[in-house]
Design a protein around this motif. Structure first.
Motif, PDB file in Angstrom:
ATOM      1  N   GLU A  32     -47.083  -5.907  22.843  1.00  0.00           N
ATOM      2  CA  GLU A  32     -47.872  -5.003  23.669  1.00  0.00           C
ATOM      3  C   GLU A  32     -47.118  -3.699  23.925  1.00  0.00           C
ATOM      4  OE1 GLU A  32     -48.670  -7.323  27.098  1.00  0.00           O
ATOM      5  OE2 GLU A  32     -50.363  -8.408  26.211  1.00  0.00           O
TER       6      GLU A  32
ATOM      7  N   PRO B  93     -57.327  -6.025  18.840  1.00  0.00           N
ATOM      8  CA  PRO B  93     -58.276  -5.805  19.942  1.00  0.00           C
ATOM      9  C   PRO B  93     -58.902  -7.133  20.378  1.00  0.00           C
ATOM     10  CG  PRO B  93     -58.670  -4.280  18.127  1.00  0.00           C
ATOM     11  CD  PRO B  93     -57.719  -5.309  17.618  1.00  0.00           C
ATOM     12  N   PRO B  94     -59.431  -7.207  21.593  1.00  0.00           N
ATOM     13  CA  PRO B  94     -60.101  -8.434  22.039  1.00  0.00           C
ATOM     14  C   PRO B  94     -61.283  -8.780  21.139  1.00  0.00           C
ATOM     15  CG  PRO B  94     -59.677  -6.960  23.893  1.00  0.00           C
ATOM     16  CD  PRO B  94     -59.365  -6.186  22.652  1.00  0.00           C
TER      17      PRO B  94
ATOM     18  N   VAL C 199     -64.512  -6.846  21.590  1.00  0.00           N
ATOM     19  CA  VAL C 199     -64.500  -5.495  21.037  1.00  0.00           C
ATOM     20  C   VAL C 199     -64.764  -5.539  19.539  1.00  0.00           C
ATOM     21  CG1 VAL C 199     -63.059  -3.459  20.623  1.00  0.00           C
ATOM     22  CG2 VAL C 199     -62.957  -4.644  22.836  1.00  0.00           C
ATOM     23  N   LEU C 200     -64.153  -6.497  18.855  1.00  0.00           N
ATOM     24  CA  LEU C 200     -64.362  -6.623  17.415  1.00  0.00           C
ATOM     25  C   LEU C 200     -65.804  -6.998  17.097  1.00  0.00           C
ATOM     26  CD1 LEU C 200     -61.057  -8.491  16.478  1.00  0.00           C
ATOM     27  CD2 LEU C 200     -61.587  -6.064  16.152  1.00  0.00           C
TER      28      LEU C 200
ATOM     29  N   TRP D 236     -58.271  -8.020  11.811  1.00  0.00           N
ATOM     30  CA  TRP D 236     -57.768  -8.388  13.141  1.00  0.00           C
ATOM     31  C   TRP D 236     -58.105  -9.829  13.485  1.00  0.00           C
ATOM     32  CZ3 TRP D 236     -54.212  -5.294  14.411  1.00  0.00           C
ATOM     33  CH2 TRP D 236     -54.308  -3.911  14.242  1.00  0.00           C
TER      34      TRP D 236
ATOM     35  N   GLY E  62     -51.119  -5.090  15.027  1.00  0.00           N
ATOM     36  CA  GLY E  62     -51.481  -5.423  16.391  1.00  0.00           C
ATOM     37  C   GLY E  62     -50.503  -5.053  17.482  1.00  0.00           C
TER      38      GLY E  62
ATOM     39  N   ARG F 270     -67.985  -3.997  17.330  1.00  0.00           N
ATOM     40  CA  ARG F 270     -67.870  -3.128  16.157  1.00  0.00           C
ATOM     41  C   ARG F 270     -68.700  -3.685  15.002  1.00  0.00           C
ATOM     42  NH1 ARG F 270     -61.295  -2.105  16.060  1.00  0.00           N
ATOM     43  NH2 ARG F 270     -61.146  -1.058  18.107  1.00  0.00           N
TER      44      ARG F 270
END
Length: 264
Positions: free
Chosen positions: A164, A175-176, A179-180, A202, A172, A183
């Motif tokens: 992080e 993304p959570p 969120v993916l 991801w 990475g 998209r």
């Protein structure tokens, strides 16, 4: 007799005393054997691999197993970075000790015995302090650690915070999932292959995921999307993965079929 030290979990000590050291490690060219290091005048150099091996976990800490080998025993000697290049040399054990002792900086060097170590060759087993040696690689202290998918150690202490703090542009942290999925939904139907393949990249870093939402991509007209779907879900523990892979095993594109074979 050449004397070497082999580092192993303290839980293995009774078995080592009774039956020796099993040839559990893989060396250059896929050979099976035992890794060790010569006993040098410097205690720190002799036990330099302690902290690095300790990163991968051990029950009860690590112990040092001192091993006596015949001077004429053939071993592989070289820097650990030469292992993949198959550039390590096969020399007698006595020559391996002489070669490493003569180095100005022997950190990162190793000796590989291409067989198991017999019980009579185990000289003694000692406890060892767990704070000796380098981590990651020699001279890594003060150097920005790499957080790419190949360098990270799953479950390593502080690993999530490190990723992080120092996110890798390609690896990475991802993304959570929500969120993916957003998209993917915005990409339309059947969906922009570029957007879908990035999202699947991801998703491939997760241990499980929303298979119900991604399963429809097995019918996507772009073979690249179908292939990336295989690599993304191939190692998931989510129920239903096997069924999707069985469907893709008969895909008309050979790259997709090869991918299924690669994760099976």
């Amino acid at each position: 007799m050449a004397i070497f030290v082999h580092l192993t979990s303290a839980a293995n000590a009774p078995r080592v005393r009774r039956a020796g050291i099993r040839a559990d490690s893989h060396g250059q060219g896929g050979a099976r054997g035992v890794y060790c290091f010569p006993v040098l005048a410097s205690y720190t150099l002799t036990h330099q691999w302690l902290r690095e091996l300790g990163r991968f976990g051990s029950r009860g800490g690590l112990v040092a197993v001192h091993v006596r080998l015949d001077d004429a025993q053939d071993v592989l000697v070289g820097h650990y970075g030469e292992r993949r290049q198959e550039a390590q040399d096969t020399v007698p054990a006595a020559e391996a000790v002489r070669r490493i002792a003569a180095l100005e900086d022997p950190r990162g060097w190793e000796v590989f015995v291409p067989r198991a170590v017999r019980p009579r060759e185990v000289h003694r087993i000692r406890t060892a302090p767990q704070v000796v040696g380098w981590r990651y690689r020699p001279d890594a202290h003060g150097v920005r650690p790499c957080t790419c998918f190949g360098c990270r150690v799953r479950g390593e202490y502080g690993g999530r915070r490190l990723r992080e703090r120092l996110p890798h542009p390609l690896d990475g942290p991802p993304p959570p999932a929500r969120v993916l999925l957003a998209r993917i939904a915005q990409a339309g139907d059947p969906g922009d292959p570029v957007v879908l393949r990035e999202a699947l990249h991801w998703f491939g870093m997760r241990r499980r995921g929303p298979l119900a939402e991604l399963g429809r991509l097995a019918l996507h007209p772009d073979p690249g999307v179908r292939e990336d779907l295989v690599w993304a879900i191939g190692h998931w523990s989510t129920p239903g993965v096997a069924e999707v892979l069985r469907t893709l095993a008969d895909d008309p594109d050979p790259d997709v079929r090869d991918a299924v074979e690669g994760v099976s």
